[in-house]
Design a protein around this motif. Structure first.
Motif, PDB file in Angstrom:
ATOM      1  N   PHE A  57      -5.746   7.231  -5.541  1.00  0.00           N
ATOM      2  CA  PHE A  57      -4.798   6.125  -5.465  1.00  0.00           C
ATOM      3  C   PHE A  57      -3.449   6.669  -5.024  1.00  0.00           C
ATOM      4  N   LYS A  58      -2.874   6.021  -4.022  1.00  0.00           N
ATOM      5  CA  LYS A  58      -1.537   6.374  -3.557  1.00  0.00           C
ATOM      6  C   LYS A  58      -0.612   5.200  -3.867  1.00  0.00           C
ATOM      7  N   SER A  59       0.304   5.417  -4.789  1.00  0.00           N
ATOM      8  CA  SER A  59       1.211   4.361  -5.214  1.00  0.00           C
ATOM      9  C   SER A  59       2.237   4.046  -4.130  1.00  0.00           C
ATOM     10  N   GLU A  60       2.427   2.761  -3.903  1.00  0.00           N
ATOM     11  CA  GLU A  60       3.471   2.304  -2.986  1.00  0.00           C
ATOM     12  C   GLU A  60       4.606   1.627  -3.743  1.00  0.00           C
ATOM     13  N   PHE A  61       4.292   1.095  -4.925  1.00  0.00           N
ATOM     14  CA  PHE A  61       5.288   0.384  -5.712  1.00  0.00           C
ATOM     15  C   PHE A  61       4.795   0.264  -7.138  1.00  0.00           C
ATOM     16  N   SER A  62       5.690   0.399  -8.093  1.00  0.00           N
ATOM     17  CA  SER A  62       5.346   0.086  -9.480  1.00  0.00           C
ATOM     18  C   SER A  62       6.576  -0.420 -10.203  1.00  0.00           C
ATOM     19  N   PHE A  63       6.325  -1.256 -11.152  1.00  0.00           N
ATOM     20  CA  PHE A  63       7.363  -1.791 -12.013  1.00  0.00           C
ATOM     21  C   PHE A  63       6.794  -1.816 -13.410  1.00  0.00           C
ATOM     22  N   ILE A  64       7.483  -1.209 -14.336  1.00  0.00           N
ATOM     23  CA  ILE A  64       7.012  -1.164 -15.714  1.00  0.00           C
ATOM     24  C   ILE A  64       8.149  -1.596 -16.623  1.00  0.00           C
ATOM     25  N   SER A  65       7.858  -2.566 -17.479  1.00  0.00           N
ATOM     26  CA  SER A  65       8.824  -3.009 -18.474  1.00  0.00           C
ATOM     27  C   SER A  65       8.202  -2.797 -19.842  1.00  0.00           C
ATOM     28  N   ALA A  66       8.831  -3.327 -20.847  1.00  0.00           N
ATOM     29  CA  ALA A  66       8.331  -3.128 -22.207  1.00  0.00           C
ATOM     30  C   ALA A  66       7.013  -3.842 -22.470  1.00  0.00           C
ATOM     31  N   GLN A  67       6.691  -4.862 -21.698  1.00  0.00           N
ATOM     32  CA  GLN A  67       5.476  -5.629 -21.960  1.00  0.00           C
ATOM     33  C   GLN A  67       4.576  -5.799 -20.746  1.00  0.00           C
ATOM     34  N   PHE A  68       5.117  -5.632 -19.542  1.00  0.00           N
ATOM     35  CA  PHE A  68       4.359  -5.869 -18.320  1.00  0.00           C
ATOM     36  C   PHE A  68       4.372  -4.645 -17.421  1.00  0.00           C
ATOM     37  N   GLY A  69       3.359  -4.549 -16.577  1.00  0.00           N
ATOM     38  CA  GLY A  69       3.327  -3.505 -15.565  1.00  0.00           C
ATOM     39  C   GLY A  69       2.748  -4.061 -14.280  1.00  0.00           C
ATOM     40  N   VAL A  70       3.321  -3.643 -13.167  1.00  0.00           N
ATOM     41  CA  VAL A  70       2.834  -4.024 -11.843  1.00  0.00           C
ATOM     42  C   VAL A  70       2.654  -2.739 -11.054  1.00  0.00           C
ATOM     43  N   SER A  71       1.532  -2.619 -10.397  1.00  0.00           N
ATOM     44  CA  SER A  71       1.252  -1.439  -9.595  1.00  0.00           C
ATOM     45  C   SER A  71       0.640  -1.881  -8.275  1.00  0.00           C
ATOM     46  N   ALA A  72       1.160  -1.338  -7.184  1.00  0.00           N
ATOM     47  CA  ALA A  72       0.613  -1.647  -5.863  1.00  0.00           C
ATOM     48  C   ALA A  72       0.460  -0.351  -5.096  1.00  0.00           C
ATOM     49  N   GLY A  73      -0.610  -0.264  -4.337  1.00  0.00           N
ATOM     50  CA  GLY A  73      -0.829   0.935  -3.547  1.00  0.00           C
ATOM     51  C   GLY A  73      -2.124   0.866  -2.764  1.00  0.00           C
ATOM     52  N   ILE A  74      -2.545   2.020  -2.321  1.00  0.00           N
ATOM     53  CA  ILE A  74      -3.766   2.121  -1.532  1.00  0.00           C
ATOM     54  C   ILE A  74      -4.798   2.911  -2.328  1.00  0.00           C
ATOM     55  N   ILE A  75      -5.928   2.280  -2.539  1.00  0.00           N
ATOM     56  CA  ILE A  75      -7.031   2.947  -3.220  1.00  0.00           C
ATOM     57  C   ILE A  75      -8.017   3.406  -2.153  1.00  0.00           C
ATOM     58  N   SER A  76      -8.537   4.596  -2.323  1.00  0.00           N
ATOM     59  CA  SER A  76      -9.537   5.096  -1.379  1.00  0.00           C
ATOM     60  C   SER A  76     -10.630   5.815  -2.152  1.00  0.00           C
ATOM     61  N   TYR A  77     -11.813   5.790  -1.588  1.00  0.00           N
ATOM     62  CA  TYR A  77     -12.971   6.419  -2.232  1.00  0.00           C
ATOM     63  C   TYR A  77     -14.083   6.568  -1.205  1.00  0.00           C
ATOM     64  N   ASN A  78     -15.079   7.334  -1.575  1.00  0.00           N
ATOM     65  CA  ASN A  78     -16.282   7.466  -0.763  1.00  0.00           C
ATOM     66  C   ASN A  78     -17.331   6.521  -1.324  1.00  0.00           C
ATOM     67  N   SER A  79     -17.931   5.757  -0.447  1.00  0.00           N
ATOM     68  CA  SER A  79     -18.965   4.816  -0.830  1.00  0.00           C
ATOM     69  C   SER A  79     -20.269   5.220  -0.146  1.00  0.00           C
ATOM     70  N   SER A  80     -21.344   5.226  -0.905  1.00  0.00           N
ATOM     71  CA  SER A  80     -22.648   5.598  -0.343  1.00  0.00           C
ATOM     72  C   SER A  80     -23.539   4.370  -0.255  1.00  0.00           C
ATOM     73  N   ASP A  81     -24.243   4.254   0.880  1.00  0.00           N
ATOM     74  CA  ASP A  81     -25.243   3.214   1.046  1.00  0.00           C
ATOM     75  C   ASP A  81     -26.363   3.756   1.923  1.00  0.00           C
ATOM     76  N   ASP A  82     -27.219   2.892   2.413  1.00  0.00           N
ATOM     77  CA  ASP A  82     -28.349   3.318   3.240  1.00  0.00           C
ATOM     78  C   ASP A  82     -27.894   3.994   4.534  1.00  0.00           C
ATOM     79  N   ASN A  83     -26.686   3.725   4.972  1.00  0.00           N
ATOM     80  CA  ASN A  83     -26.162   4.316   6.209  1.00  0.00           C
ATOM     81  C   ASN A  83     -25.393   5.615   5.974  1.00  0.00           C
ATOM     82  N   GLY A  84     -25.434   6.106   4.757  1.00  0.00           N
ATOM     83  CA  GLY A  84     -24.725   7.351   4.446  1.00  0.00           C
ATOM     84  C   GLY A  84     -23.462   7.102   3.647  1.00  0.00           C
ATOM     85  N   GLN A  85     -22.593   8.091   3.670  1.00  0.00           N
ATOM     86  CA  GLN A  85     -21.364   8.009   2.904  1.00  0.00           C
ATOM     87  C   GLN A  85     -20.181   7.687   3.815  1.00  0.00           C
ATOM     88  N   ARG A  86     -19.325   6.769   3.364  1.00  0.00           N
ATOM     89  CA  ARG A  86     -18.169   6.363   4.161  1.00  0.00           C
ATOM     90  C   ARG A  86     -16.924   6.344   3.277  1.00  0.00           C
TER      91      ARG A  86
END
Length: 152
Positions: A87-116
């Protein structure tokens, strides 16, 4: 009078420590969620947590989870299908009760066509309960980008 003066003197410190603990739990939760750490997620969720991915219908059915067990079991299943989760964070805001997080999530996914490698933007909004546990998690994700990458 001396006790009241001492209390008033210590009050800002006590309030800062309490707020810091809440903010620490929010940071821990985001770190665990973005890395797929189900054990830590489970420790931070309230028993009555509500989890909703408002964009999940793009890739299937609406994802609404209620309760700690349903949430951890479903997230465990979802995270088990990916590897090299980052996860690469682009923005976050954290207060005493709430949190907001925005960014880019990346991962490898496997299926019948291989890993992507898949990457897309995600926005998470969470809310704490009175015990500093996560009581609500609302998710938005750019699944259209993910689907496009998987089709290529």
């Amino acid at each position: 009078m001396k006790h009241i003066t001492t209390f008033l003197f210590l009050l800002p410190t006590l309030l800062c420590q309490a707020q810091s603990a809440k903010e620490d739990n929010i940071r821990l939760y985001f770190d665990a969620y973005h890395s797929g750490d189900i054990k830590t997620l489970g420790d931070l969720l309230s028993e009555n947590v509500f989890f909703k991915d408002l964009t999940s219908t793009i890739v299937g059915q609406e994802l609404i989870l209620e309760g700690k067990k349903a949430t951890t079991n479903t997230l465990r299943s979802l995270f088990s299908g990916v590897s090299n989760l980052q996860f690469k964070s682009e923005f976050s805001f954290i207060s005493a009760q709430f949190g907001v997080s925005a960014g880019i999530i990346s991962y490898n996914s496997s299926d019948d066509n291989g890993q992507r490698k898949v990457s897309y933007k995600v926005l998470s909004i969470i809310e704490l309960d009175e015990n500093n546990k996560i009581k609500k998690h609302i998710e938005y994700a750019d699944y259209e980008s993910a689907l496009k990458q998987l089709r290529e």
